[in-house]
Design a protein around this motif. Structure first.
Motif, PDB file in Angstrom:
ATOM      1  N   PHE A   1      86.997 -77.432  58.085  1.00  0.00           N
ATOM      2  CA  PHE A   1      87.180 -78.617  58.774  1.00  0.00           C
ATOM      3  C   PHE A   1      85.693 -78.755  59.272  1.00  0.00           C
ATOM      4  CE2 PHE A   1      90.362 -77.811  62.404  1.00  0.00           C
ATOM      5  CZ  PHE A   1      91.612 -77.840  61.285  1.00  0.00           C
ATOM      6  N   LEU A   2      84.415 -77.862  58.763  1.00  0.00           N
ATOM      7  CA  LEU A   2      83.363 -79.035  59.337  1.00  0.00           C
ATOM      8  C   LEU A   2      82.843 -79.521  57.262  1.00  0.00           C
ATOM      9  CD1 LEU A   2      81.785 -76.807  61.546  1.00  0.00           C
ATOM     10  CD2 LEU A   2      82.240 -79.224  61.578  1.00  0.00           C
ATOM     11  N   LEU A   3      83.685 -78.637  56.091  1.00  0.00           N
ATOM     12  CA  LEU A   3      83.279 -78.233  54.516  1.00  0.00           C
ATOM     13  C   LEU A   3      83.563 -79.212  54.596  1.00  0.00           C
ATOM     14  CD1 LEU A   3      83.257 -74.407  53.906  1.00  0.00           C
ATOM     15  CD2 LEU A   3      80.839 -75.912  54.140  1.00  0.00           C
ATOM     16  N   VAL A   4      84.811 -80.040  54.365  1.00  0.00           N
ATOM     17  CA  VAL A   4      85.333 -80.926  53.706  1.00  0.00           C
ATOM     18  C   VAL A   4      85.075 -82.731  54.475  1.00  0.00           C
ATOM     19  CG1 VAL A   4      86.996 -81.796  55.325  1.00  0.00           C
ATOM     20  CG2 VAL A   4      87.544 -82.245  53.014  1.00  0.00           C
ATOM     21  N   GLY A   5      84.145 -81.837  55.566  1.00  0.00           N
ATOM     22  CA  GLY A   5      83.719 -83.393  55.880  1.00  0.00           C
ATOM     23  C   GLY A   5      82.323 -83.975  54.864  1.00  0.00           C
ATOM     24  N   PRO A   6      81.498 -83.999  54.281  1.00  0.00           N
ATOM     25  CA  PRO A   6      80.761 -84.463  53.343  1.00  0.00           C
ATOM     26  C   PRO A   6      81.169 -85.062  52.474  1.00  0.00           C
ATOM     27  CG  PRO A   6      79.490 -81.998  53.730  1.00  0.00           C
ATOM     28  CD  PRO A   6      81.005 -82.233  54.537  1.00  0.00           C
ATOM     29  N   ALA A   7      81.803 -83.853  51.693  1.00  0.00           N
ATOM     30  CA  ALA A   7      83.250 -85.225  50.593  1.00  0.00           C
ATOM     31  C   ALA A   7      84.041 -86.152  50.860  1.00  0.00           C
ATOM     32  CB  ALA A   7      84.410 -83.871  50.338  1.00  0.00           C
ATOM     33  N   LEU A   8      84.314 -85.915  52.554  1.00  0.00           N
ATOM     34  CA  LEU A   8      85.340 -86.998  52.654  1.00  0.00           C
ATOM     35  C   LEU A   8      84.040 -88.559  52.997  1.00  0.00           C
ATOM     36  CD1 LEU A   8      87.857 -85.966  55.666  1.00  0.00           C
ATOM     37  CD2 LEU A   8      88.533 -86.875  53.243  1.00  0.00           C
ATOM     38  N   LEU A   9      82.586 -88.163  54.041  1.00  0.00           N
ATOM     39  CA  LEU A   9      81.914 -88.741  53.847  1.00  0.00           C
ATOM     40  C   LEU A   9      81.326 -89.891  52.530  1.00  0.00           C
ATOM     41  CD1 LEU A   9      80.456 -87.524  56.563  1.00  0.00           C
ATOM     42  CD2 LEU A   9      81.574 -89.681  56.900  1.00  0.00           C
ATOM     43  N   ALA A  10      81.038 -88.790  51.559  1.00  0.00           N
ATOM     44  CA  ALA A  10      80.758 -89.393  50.128  1.00  0.00           C
ATOM     45  C   ALA A  10      81.831 -90.481  49.544  1.00  0.00           C
ATOM     46  CB  ALA A  10      80.587 -87.948  49.411  1.00  0.00           C
ATOM     47  N   GLY A  11      83.252 -90.161  49.447  1.00  0.00           N
ATOM     48  CA  GLY A  11      84.073 -90.832  49.785  1.00  0.00           C
ATOM     49  C   GLY A  11      84.195 -92.124  50.260  1.00  0.00           C
ATOM     50  N   SER A  12      83.814 -91.984  51.581  1.00  0.00           N
ATOM     51  CA  SER A  12      83.678 -93.950  52.052  1.00  0.00           C
ATOM     52  C   SER A  12      82.823 -94.040  52.026  1.00  0.00           C
ATOM     53  CB  SER A  12      83.307 -92.948  53.494  1.00  0.00           C
ATOM     54  OG  SER A  12      83.109 -93.761  54.252  1.00  0.00           O
ATOM     55  N   PHE A  13      81.422 -93.873  51.495  1.00  0.00           N
ATOM     56  CA  PHE A  13      80.361 -94.605  51.343  1.00  0.00           C
ATOM     57  C   PHE A  13      80.773 -95.291  49.900  1.00  0.00           C
ATOM     58  CE2 PHE A  13      76.819 -95.574  48.577  1.00  0.00           C
ATOM     59  CZ  PHE A  13      75.892 -95.475  49.315  1.00  0.00           C
ATOM     60  N   PHE A  14      81.697 -94.567  48.878  1.00  0.00           N
ATOM     61  CA  PHE A  14      82.267 -94.958  47.683  1.00  0.00           C
ATOM     62  C   PHE A  14      83.171 -96.010  48.102  1.00  0.00           C
ATOM     63  CE2 PHE A  14      78.718 -91.737  46.322  1.00  0.00           C
ATOM     64  CZ  PHE A  14      77.961 -92.921  45.163  1.00  0.00           C
ATOM     65  N   LEU A  15      83.649 -96.008  48.698  1.00  0.00           N
ATOM     66  CA  LEU A  15      85.098 -96.170  48.349  1.00  0.00           C
ATOM     67  C   LEU A  15      85.463 -97.780  50.161  1.00  0.00           C
ATOM     68  CD1 LEU A  15      87.041 -93.620  47.655  1.00  0.00           C
ATOM     69  CD2 LEU A  15      86.471 -95.085  46.310  1.00  0.00           C
ATOM     70  N   GLU A  16      85.306 -97.306  50.713  1.00  0.00           N
ATOM     71  CA  GLU A  16      85.001 -97.890  52.480  1.00  0.00           C
ATOM     72  C   GLU A  16      83.824 -98.595  52.374  1.00  0.00           C
ATOM     73  OE1 GLU A  16      87.504 -94.669  54.575  1.00  0.00           O
ATOM     74  OE2 GLU A  16      85.755 -94.888  55.703  1.00  0.00           O
ATOM     75  N   SER A  17      82.440 -98.703  51.483  1.00  0.00           N
ATOM     76  CA  SER A  17      81.738 -99.732  52.169  1.00  0.00           C
ATOM     77  C   SER A  17      82.113-100.892  52.101  1.00  0.00           C
ATOM     78  CB  SER A  17      80.511 -98.849  52.000  1.00  0.00           C
ATOM     79  OG  SER A  17      79.987 -97.956  51.930  1.00  0.00           O
ATOM     80  N   SER A  18      82.186-101.594  51.220  1.00  0.00           N
ATOM     81  CA  SER A  18      82.688-102.622  50.613  1.00  0.00           C
ATOM     82  C   SER A  18      83.466-103.462  51.154  1.00  0.00           C
ATOM     83  CB  SER A  18      82.317-102.861  49.095  1.00  0.00           C
ATOM     84  OG  SER A  18      83.474-101.924  48.579  1.00  0.00           O
ATOM     85  N   ASP A  19      84.420-102.623  51.960  1.00  0.00           N
ATOM     86  CA  ASP A  19      85.409-103.483  52.784  1.00  0.00           C
ATOM     87  C   ASP A  19      85.844-103.802  53.257  1.00  0.00           C
ATOM     88  OD1 ASP A  19      88.489-103.578  53.127  1.00  0.00           O
ATOM     89  OD2 ASP A  19      88.564-101.291  54.386  1.00  0.00           O
ATOM     90  N   PRO A  20      86.189-104.931  53.454  1.00  0.00           N
ATOM     91  CA  PRO A  20      86.011-106.509  53.882  1.00  0.00           C
ATOM     92  C   PRO A  20      86.836-106.126  55.325  1.00  0.00           C
ATOM     93  CG  PRO A  20      87.452-107.634  52.337  1.00  0.00           C
ATOM     94  CD  PRO A  20      87.037-105.418  52.146  1.00  0.00           C
TER      95      PRO A  20
END
Length: 125
Positions: free
Chosen positions: A71-90
Motif C-alpha cells: 500500500f505504501l510503496l504504490v503511493g509514490p508511483a500514484l503521486l508521480a502520475g498525479s503530478f503529470f496527469l492531474e496537475s493541469s486538470d481544470p
C-alpha cells in the motif's frame, strides 16, 4: 530512493518545462506544487519505514506487513502520475492523489496495529 529521485525530477520539470511556474494561474500552480510535495512526503514515509522495518514471525503478521508495505510503496508511483496527469486538470479532480492518500493511511494503520499487537499479545497485561 526512487521516489526521492522522482521528487527531484518533478522539481526539474516545474523549473524547465513550466518556467518555475511563474505566471501560471493559481489553481494549476497549486496542483503542481501539492503533487510535488506529496510525492516527497510519500517517498520519505517509505524511506523512514524501510529503515526500521523488522520482519515479523508468523505467517499472518508477515502477510499483513507485506500488504501494508505494498500500500505504501504504490503511493509514490500514484503521486508521480498525479503530478503529470492531474496537475493541469481544470476540474481540479485528483483521483490518483486521493488513492495514494487512502493507501498511505491504510498502510500506516496496518503496520501500527500489527506492530502494537506483536508488542502486546492478547491476554498479556
Amino acid at each position: 530512493m526512487l521516489g526521492v529521485l522522482a521528487f527531484l525530477l518533478t522539481g526539474q520539470v516545474m523549473h524547465w518545462a513550466h518556467g518555475h511556474l511563474a505566471g501560471m494561474a493559481d489553481g494549476p500552480r497549486m496542483l503542481y506544487r501539492s503533487s510535488h510535495f506529496c510525492l516527497l512526503w510519500s517517498s520519505l514515509l517509505n524511506l523512514g519505514l524501510g529503515c526500521y522495518l523488522e520482519r515479523p514471525t508468523g505467517r499472518t503478521p508477515r502477510r499483513v506487513q507485506v500488504l501494508a508495505s505494498l500500500f505504501l510503496l504504490v503511493g509514490p508511483a500514484l503521486l508521480a502520475g498525479s503530478f503529470f496527469l492531474e496537475s493541469s486538470d481544470p476540474a481540479l479532480d485528483r483521483p490518483l492523489m486521493r488513492a495514494a492518500s487512502y493507501l498511505a493511511l491504510a498502510g500506516v494503520l496496518l503496520h501500527s496495529i500489527w506492530k502494537r499487537r506483536a508488542a502486546h499479545p492478547p491476554g498479556e497485561p
